[in-house]
Design an enzyme around this catalytic site. Structure first.
Site, PDB file in Angstrom:
ATOM      1  N   GLY A  46       0.828  -1.193   0.000  1.00  0.00           N
ATOM      2  CA  GLY A  46       0.000   0.000   0.000  1.00  0.00           C
ATOM      3  C   GLY A  46       0.861   1.242   0.000  1.00  0.00           C
ATOM      4  O   GLY A  46       2.003   1.216   0.469  1.00  0.00           O
ATOM      5  N   GLN A  51       2.862  10.036   1.133  1.00  0.00           N
ATOM      6  CA  GLN A  51       4.140   9.358   1.362  1.00  0.00           C
ATOM      7  C   GLN A  51       5.146   9.686   0.260  1.00  0.00           C
ATOM      8  O   GLN A  51       6.341   9.508   0.445  1.00  0.00           O
ATOM      9  CB  GLN A  51       3.957   7.840   1.420  1.00  0.00           C
ATOM     10  CG  GLN A  51       3.277   7.354   2.679  1.00  0.00           C
ATOM     11  CD  GLN A  51       3.135   5.859   2.650  1.00  0.00           C
ATOM     12  OE1 GLN A  51       2.144   5.326   2.157  1.00  0.00           O
ATOM     13  NE2 GLN A  51       4.140   5.171   3.169  1.00  0.00           N
ATOM     14  N   CYS A  91       5.699  -0.300   7.284  1.00  0.00           N
ATOM     15  CA  CYS A  91       5.371   0.853   6.464  1.00  0.00           C
ATOM     16  C   CYS A  91       6.567   1.225   5.595  1.00  0.00           C
ATOM     17  O   CYS A  91       7.706   1.223   6.080  1.00  0.00           O
ATOM     18  CB  CYS A  91       4.989   2.028   7.371  1.00  0.00           C
ATOM     19  SG  CYS A  91       4.535   3.532   6.499  1.00  0.00           S
ATOM     20  N   LEU A  92       6.298   1.559   4.349  1.00  0.00           N
ATOM     21  CA  LEU A  92       7.378   1.982   3.457  1.00  0.00           C
ATOM     22  C   LEU A  92       8.044   3.258   3.954  1.00  0.00           C
ATOM     23  O   LEU A  92       9.204   3.513   3.636  1.00  0.00           O
ATOM     24  CB  LEU A  92       6.855   2.173   2.031  1.00  0.00           C
ATOM     25  CG  LEU A  92       6.367   0.904   1.345  1.00  0.00           C
ATOM     26  CD1 LEU A  92       5.768   1.231  -0.020  1.00  0.00           C
ATOM     27  CD2 LEU A  92       7.484  -0.116   1.227  1.00  0.00           C
ATOM     28  N   HIS A 133      -4.610   1.664   7.479  1.00  0.00           N
ATOM     29  CA  HIS A 133      -3.240   2.168   7.565  1.00  0.00           C
ATOM     30  C   HIS A 133      -3.027   3.314   6.573  1.00  0.00           C
ATOM     31  O   HIS A 133      -2.509   4.371   6.931  1.00  0.00           O
ATOM     32  CB  HIS A 133      -2.283   1.003   7.277  1.00  0.00           C
ATOM     33  CG  HIS A 133      -0.843   1.372   7.245  1.00  0.00           C
ATOM     34  ND1 HIS A 133       0.036   0.977   8.219  1.00  0.00           N
ATOM     35  CD2 HIS A 133      -0.112   2.084   6.352  1.00  0.00           C
ATOM     36  CE1 HIS A 133       1.246   1.438   7.926  1.00  0.00           C
ATOM     37  NE2 HIS A 133       1.185   2.105   6.796  1.00  0.00           N
ATOM     38  N   GLU A 134      -3.439   3.109   5.319  1.00  0.00           N
ATOM     39  CA  GLU A 134      -3.230   4.135   4.294  1.00  0.00           C
ATOM     40  C   GLU A 134      -4.118   5.357   4.525  1.00  0.00           C
ATOM     41  O   GLU A 134      -3.694   6.496   4.283  1.00  0.00           O
ATOM     42  CB  GLU A 134      -3.447   3.556   2.893  1.00  0.00           C
ATOM     43  CG  GLU A 134      -2.518   2.407   2.533  1.00  0.00           C
ATOM     44  CD  GLU A 134      -1.038   2.697   2.718  1.00  0.00           C
ATOM     45  OE1 GLU A 134      -0.622   3.866   2.607  1.00  0.00           O
ATOM     46  OE2 GLU A 134      -0.286   1.742   2.987  1.00  0.00           O
ATOM     47  N   HIS A 137      -2.459   7.657   6.828  1.00  0.00           N
ATOM     48  CA  HIS A 137      -1.487   8.517   6.141  1.00  0.00           C
ATOM     49  C   HIS A 137      -2.153   9.776   5.605  1.00  0.00           C
ATOM     50  O   HIS A 137      -1.588  10.872   5.705  1.00  0.00           O
ATOM     51  CB  HIS A 137      -0.817   7.776   4.978  1.00  0.00           C
ATOM     52  CG  HIS A 137       0.323   6.910   5.382  1.00  0.00           C
ATOM     53  ND1 HIS A 137       1.472   7.397   5.964  1.00  0.00           N
ATOM     54  CD2 HIS A 137       0.495   5.572   5.283  1.00  0.00           C
ATOM     55  CE1 HIS A 137       2.301   6.398   6.206  1.00  0.00           C
ATOM     56  NE2 HIS A 137       1.726   5.277   5.804  1.00  0.00           N
TER      57      HIS A 137
END
Length: 166
Positions: A46, A51, A91-92, A133-134, A137
């Site tokens: 994701g 991000q 997480c990225l 989660h996204e 963000h």
């Protein structure tokens, strides 16, 4: 398509609240394509637009085993339900760290797709966790915000040291 740079914690730009997309046009579709390419290359499941330093409400997700079922959520609105479940998240934007986070089991989403068409989706399991989660963000929140202050401080310190070395 091109790869985008992923911001990493504790970069303050990750705290930017994303703005709604007014029109799904060719620029937004190109952003989606670039985000998908970036997510797959990272590799991740994701990615939210903020991000990659774009403060727009755009999310891309692919939780399929074969990595061939991309999903796009533009201006997502979610409603969570069900019991709370704890899953390990990464997480990225927080590379190399995985921690247990408690979220709701199910989510209902209303959003626009890559063509600007509205849709609804009910999700549970990994897809539900990923959507929550996204969407965090898009509000300027990271999964580390669900952790204790001590864990968050340790992660921030380790990543800051890594940034200083590069």
């Amino acid at each position: 398509m091109s790869l985008l740079s992923i911001l990493t914690f504790p970069d303050p730009r990750l705290r930017t609240k994303a703005q709604p997309v007014a029109t799904v046009d060719s620029a937004i579709r190109a952003l989606v394509d670039d985000m998908l390419e970036t997510m797959y290359e990272a590799p991740g499941i994701g990615l939210a637009a903020n991000q990659v330093n774009v403060a727009k409400q755009v999310i891309v997700i692919d939780v399929s085993e074969a990595r061939n079922e991309p999903q796009v959520f533009i201006n997502p609105c979610i409603e969570v339900s069900g019991p709370r479940v704890e899953t390990e998240e990464g997480c990225l934007s927080v590379p190399g760290f995985y921690e247990p986070v408690t979220r709701r089991e199910r989510v209902q989403v209303e959003a626009l797709d890559q063509q600007g068409k509205p849709f609804q989706l009910e999700a549970e399991g990994l897809l539900s966790v990923c959507i929550q989660h996204e969407c965090d963000h898009l509000q300027g929140r990271l999964f580390v915000d669900h952790l204790s202050n001590l864990k968050r401080t340790r992660i921030r310190s380790k990543l800051s040291k890594q940034h200083a070395r590069t």
